[in-house]
Design a protein around this motif. Structure first.
Motif, PDB file in Angstrom:
ATOM      1  N   PHE A   1       0.832  -1.211   0.000  1.00 22.26           N
ATOM      2  CA  PHE A   1       0.000   0.000   0.000  1.00 22.26           C
ATOM      3  C   PHE A   1       0.866   1.261   0.000  1.00 22.26           C
ATOM      4  N   VAL A   2       0.345   2.307  -0.644  1.00 24.23           N
ATOM      5  CA  VAL A   2       0.984   3.631  -0.515  1.00 24.23           C
ATOM      6  C   VAL A   2      -0.083   4.669  -0.184  1.00 24.23           C
ATOM      7  N   THR A   3       0.313   5.640   0.634  1.00 19.63           N
ATOM      8  CA  THR A   3      -0.566   6.773   0.918  1.00 19.63           C
ATOM      9  C   THR A   3      -0.344   7.844  -0.149  1.00 19.63           C
ATOM     10  N   GLY A   4      -1.363   8.692  -0.368  1.00 19.54           N
ATOM     11  CA  GLY A   4      -1.214   9.867  -1.224  1.00 19.54           C
ATOM     12  C   GLY A   4      -0.989   9.541  -2.680  1.00 19.54           C
ATOM     13  N   VAL A   5      -0.421  10.524  -3.377  1.00 17.68           N
ATOM     14  CA  VAL A   5      -0.087  10.354  -4.798  1.00 17.68           C
ATOM     15  C   VAL A   5       1.400  10.613  -4.984  1.00 17.68           C
ATOM     16  N   LEU A   6       1.956   9.985  -6.026  1.00 14.84           N
ATOM     17  CA  LEU A   6       3.412   9.993  -6.186  1.00 14.84           C
ATOM     18  C   LEU A   6       3.859  10.830  -7.384  1.00 14.84           C
ATOM     19  N   GLY A   7       5.089  11.345  -7.308  1.00 10.93           N
ATOM     20  CA  GLY A   7       5.692  12.062  -8.425  1.00 10.93           C
ATOM     21  C   GLY A   7       5.438  13.554  -8.385  1.00 10.93           C
TER      22      GLY A   7
ATOM     23  N   GLU B   1      -1.340   9.483  10.344  1.00 10.61           N
ATOM     24  CA  GLU B   1      -1.779   8.312   9.604  1.00 10.61           C
ATOM     25  C   GLU B   1      -1.066   7.051  10.105  1.00 10.61           C
ATOM     26  N   ALA B   2       0.247   7.167  10.342  1.00 13.70           N
ATOM     27  CA  ALA B   2       1.010   6.002  10.806  1.00 13.70           C
ATOM     28  C   ALA B   2       0.557   5.585  12.200  1.00 13.70           C
ATOM     29  N   THR B   3       0.264   6.562  13.043  1.00 11.41           N
ATOM     30  CA  THR B   3      -0.220   6.254  14.386  1.00 11.41           C
ATOM     31  C   THR B   3      -1.539   5.476  14.311  1.00 11.41           C
TER      32      THR B   3
ATOM     33  N   PHE C   1      -4.150  -1.773  12.886  1.00  9.19           N
ATOM     34  CA  PHE C   1      -3.845  -2.886  11.986  1.00  9.19           C
ATOM     35  C   PHE C   1      -2.461  -3.457  12.280  1.00  9.19           C
ATOM     36  N   SER C   2      -2.262  -4.708  11.875  1.00 12.43           N
ATOM     37  CA  SER C   2      -0.931  -5.301  11.999  1.00 12.43           C
ATOM     38  C   SER C   2      -0.176  -5.084  10.696  1.00 12.43           C
ATOM     39  N   LEU C   3       0.567  -4.009  10.631  1.00  7.71           N
ATOM     40  CA  LEU C   3       1.399  -3.800   9.450  1.00  7.71           C
ATOM     41  C   LEU C   3       2.608  -4.719   9.567  1.00  7.71           C
ATOM     42  N   THR C   4       3.027  -5.280   8.448  1.00  4.42           N
ATOM     43  CA  THR C   4       4.153  -6.209   8.521  1.00  4.42           C
ATOM     44  C   THR C   4       5.481  -5.517   8.194  1.00  4.42           C
ATOM     45  N   ALA C   5       5.445  -4.485   7.333  1.00  4.80           N
ATOM     46  CA  ALA C   5       6.659  -3.724   7.009  1.00  4.80           C
ATOM     47  C   ALA C   5       6.248  -2.320   6.602  1.00  4.80           C
ATOM     48  N   MET C   6       7.131  -1.357   6.854  1.00  3.36           N
ATOM     49  CA  MET C   6       6.812   0.023   6.462  1.00  3.36           C
ATOM     50  C   MET C   6       8.108   0.808   6.278  1.00  3.36           C
ATOM     51  N   MET C   7       8.045   1.797   5.378  1.00  2.00           N
ATOM     52  CA  MET C   7       9.131   2.776   5.210  1.00  2.00           C
ATOM     53  C   MET C   7       8.513   4.044   4.645  1.00  2.00           C
TER      54      MET C   7
ATOM     55  N   ASP D   1       8.653  11.862  -2.202  1.00  2.00           N
ATOM     56  CA  ASP D   1       7.211  11.819  -2.000  1.00  2.00           C
ATOM     57  C   ASP D   1       6.838  11.942  -0.523  1.00  2.00           C
ATOM     58  N   TYR D   2       7.679  11.387   0.350  1.00  5.37           N
ATOM     59  CA  TYR D   2       7.413  11.388   1.794  1.00  5.37           C
ATOM     60  C   TYR D   2       6.024  10.844   2.113  1.00  5.37           C
ATOM     61  N   GLU D   3       5.626   9.845   1.343  1.00  2.00           N
ATOM     62  CA  GLU D   3       4.420   9.088   1.653  1.00  2.00           C
ATOM     63  C   GLU D   3       4.831   7.787   2.333  1.00  2.00           C
ATOM     64  N   LEU D   4       3.849   7.096   2.933  1.00  2.00           N
ATOM     65  CA  LEU D   4       4.128   5.814   3.569  1.00  2.00           C
ATOM     66  C   LEU D   4       3.975   4.688   2.562  1.00  2.00           C
ATOM     67  N   LEU D   5       4.936   3.780   2.558  1.00  2.00           N
ATOM     68  CA  LEU D   5       4.853   2.535   1.799  1.00  2.00           C
ATOM     69  C   LEU D   5       4.819   1.422   2.832  1.00  2.00           C
ATOM     70  N   PHE D   6       3.769   0.593   2.819  1.00  2.00           N
ATOM     71  CA  PHE D   6       3.712  -0.464   3.838  1.00  2.00           C
ATOM     72  C   PHE D   6       3.030  -1.717   3.307  1.00  2.00           C
ATOM     73  N   THR D   7       3.188  -2.782   4.041  1.00  2.00           N
ATOM     74  CA  THR D   7       2.577  -4.051   3.665  1.00  2.00           C
ATOM     75  C   THR D   7       1.690  -4.549   4.798  1.00  2.00           C
ATOM     76  N   CYS D   8       0.634  -5.253   4.416  1.00  2.00           N
ATOM     77  CA  CYS D   8      -0.379  -5.657   5.388  1.00  2.00           C
ATOM     78  C   CYS D   8      -1.208  -6.763   4.753  1.00  2.00           C
ATOM     79  N   ASP D   9      -1.686  -7.732   5.565  1.00  2.00           N
ATOM     80  CA  ASP D   9      -2.497  -8.791   4.962  1.00  2.00           C
ATOM     81  C   ASP D   9      -3.984  -8.605   5.272  1.00  2.00           C
ATOM     82  N   GLN D  10      -4.368  -7.415   5.713  1.00  2.00           N
ATOM     83  CA  GLN D  10      -5.790  -7.164   6.003  1.00  2.00           C
ATOM     84  C   GLN D  10      -6.352  -6.142   5.031  1.00  2.00           C
ATOM     85  N   GLY D  11      -6.138  -6.386   3.745  1.00  2.00           N
ATOM     86  CA  GLY D  11      -6.345  -5.384   2.719  1.00  2.00           C
ATOM     87  C   GLY D  11      -7.692  -4.699   2.646  1.00  2.00           C
ATOM     88  N   SER D  12      -8.783  -5.463   2.461  1.00  2.00           N
ATOM     89  CA  SER D  12     -10.054  -4.802   2.158  1.00  2.00           C
ATOM     90  C   SER D  12     -10.587  -4.054   3.374  1.00  2.00           C
ATOM     91  N   LYS D  13     -10.430  -4.656   4.552  1.00  2.00           N
ATOM     92  CA  LYS D  13     -10.870  -4.001   5.782  1.00  2.00           C
ATOM     93  C   LYS D  13     -10.106  -2.681   5.966  1.00  2.00           C
TER      94      LYS D  13
END
Lengths: 291, 291
Positions: A163-169, A185-187, A193-199, A244-256
């Motif tokens: 997942f990414v927040t916002g728009v890029l470029g 947003e990160a808080t 949610f249980s995010l598995t990775a983020m940067m 971009d200074y947006e969040l890039l993260f991974t999560c397995d609870q996508g639709s919720k």
């Protein structure tokens, strides 16, 4: 003998960090958005970041915007680990010919950003540069972190949505100076949610997503047409522009996650752009190398 | 509109720090050798310091010595508060034309100093400078501190003896690159005596002693002939050269202290050079202004 330019940033950092000693107090060492250190019963985030005249901002730029950017970059890294701002040290290396007003305005920009997102200045340093040298502003900070909130780059698993927040470029058009670090947003994300990775995205998705996937021991598969582009920005620019200074993260609870996000942050897009894979599937071209 | 050079360092810092917000977590804010921050039940030292090519070291200097100096300066500040080294972040702003070897050697110097005195590198940043710009190395660190050991600049009282370790002046002949931060000595001092104020000597006694006295709300009286000078160095040079990285501190247990010191550190001088006074008595001329 190779120069830094020939080596590239990732190779250089790998070389410098090779075999660094550590201690049992170090929870997360070099290679993530921040270091994490144990102090008594608490975990503390440590981060430093620099902006350079002519590289990260133009010489004639409003110093208030430069100050905002300099500290917001550190806040963005705290957000990317699930942390909150604490105390900051400001280092400015400048020529003695610079007007004092430039520096007081720089500080105004820093204070204005910290006033909005939290955090205080507790010290710093002024250092003189030979006349004509580009100004360097380096900000080091301590972030606060609840143990259960920590998200590193390395916890992603095959099958997790990306997942990414916002728009890029197109950040160069102004956003790179005035962006809002995604602390709120990160808080909310780490609380619900249980995010598995983020940067945070600083060097462009094309550079940063492979870093996150590699740290997690995964490949990735991207639906390129789903990458959220800023207005009047091509896909290749969205992938490669950087800052971009947006969040890039991974999560397995996508639709919720997407549904709850829309209710909580209606003004900010959240997009599922693909998923982590067991093997390398896609690769991306572009992104910003510091050297 | 005034330039930084016209303002001078102390005036500039006063201007930048005026009206900075704080929080209840900040035990010691801007103006001392380090900031002190409360984290859970612990106190933490935060410090940042920069060295610049052509200002703090010559362009052709051995990068291992530059690395040692860059981090030893931070360790010296930890010592001056009664603290110990923890974790460090290393920022290097360099031109892409620099050889990678220069940076790996810089890191060797940093690691060698930390290996001897304690502390580990947990992160940092590499940032590119336009070709031809002087290299800037900024090191931020977290120090550990036992609450009862904290010594600031501001606790001195009229009548307290003023002490310096080692000999002063002539640091430019080599010591400024290879000095030993006085961590062991400061640990022993704060364990065995009630020091009232302390700082490390970086800008010369003539500049630093008035700072300590002012922070303590005192004047000072110095017996100039007692100031311990390095070999072949005049009194004025000892007062003004700077970069001594010795401890300057005040204490009201003078004779007992000198006697015990001689038994514990026979190879390093400790000298009583005068005392704090209620009113301004002496003044000193000289010392290093960064601008």
């Amino acid at each position: 003998m190779k120069t830094i330019g020939e080596f590239g940033e990732d190779g250089l950092i790998a070389q410098l960090c090779e075999g660094l000693p550590s201690t049992e107090r170090v929870v997360v060492g070099p290679g993530d958005d921040c270091a994490v250190v144990e102090v008594g019963d608490e975990w503390v985030l440590l981060k430093t970041d620099a902006v350079v005249e002519g590289v990260h901002y133009l010489s004639g730029e409003n110093p208030k915007r430069v100050g905002w950017k300099a500290v917001a970059r550190v806040l963005s890294d705290f957000a990317a680990m699930g942390g909150e701002p604490g105390e900051f040290l400001v280092t400015v290396a400048v020529s003695r010919e610079l007007e004092v007003r430039w520096l007081t305005d720089l500080y105004e920009g820093i204070k204005s950003c910290l006033g909005r997102f939290g955090g205080v200045i507790v010290g710093g340093e002024t250092s003189s540069l030979p006349v004509g040298s580009p100004t360097v502003i380096s900000i080091a900070g301590r972030g606060r972190l609840s143990r259960k909130r920590l998200v590193t780059r390395s916890g992603g698993k095959a099958g997790d949505g990306i997942f990414v927040t916002g728009v890029l470029g197109g950040s160069i058009n102004g956003k790179h100076l005035d962006f809002y670090p995604r602390l709120r947003e990160a808080t909310w994300l780490t609380e619900n949610f249980s995010l598995t990775a983020m940067m945070d995205l600083s060097d462009g998705l094309a550079k940063d997503l492979p870093r996150l996937a590699k740290a997690s021991g995964c490949g990735f598969s991207i639906e390129k047409e789903s990458v959220p582009c800023s207005e009047d920005v091509s896909l290749q620019e969205a992938l490669g522009d950087g800052e971009d200074y947006e969040l890039l993260f991974t999560c397995d609870q996508g639709s919720k996650l997407l549904e709850k996000w829309a209710g909580r942050f209606p003004g900010l897009r959240l997009t599922r752009i693909g998923e982590l894979t067991a093997d390398q599937e896609d690769s991306l071209v572009g992104g910003w190398d510091h050297f």
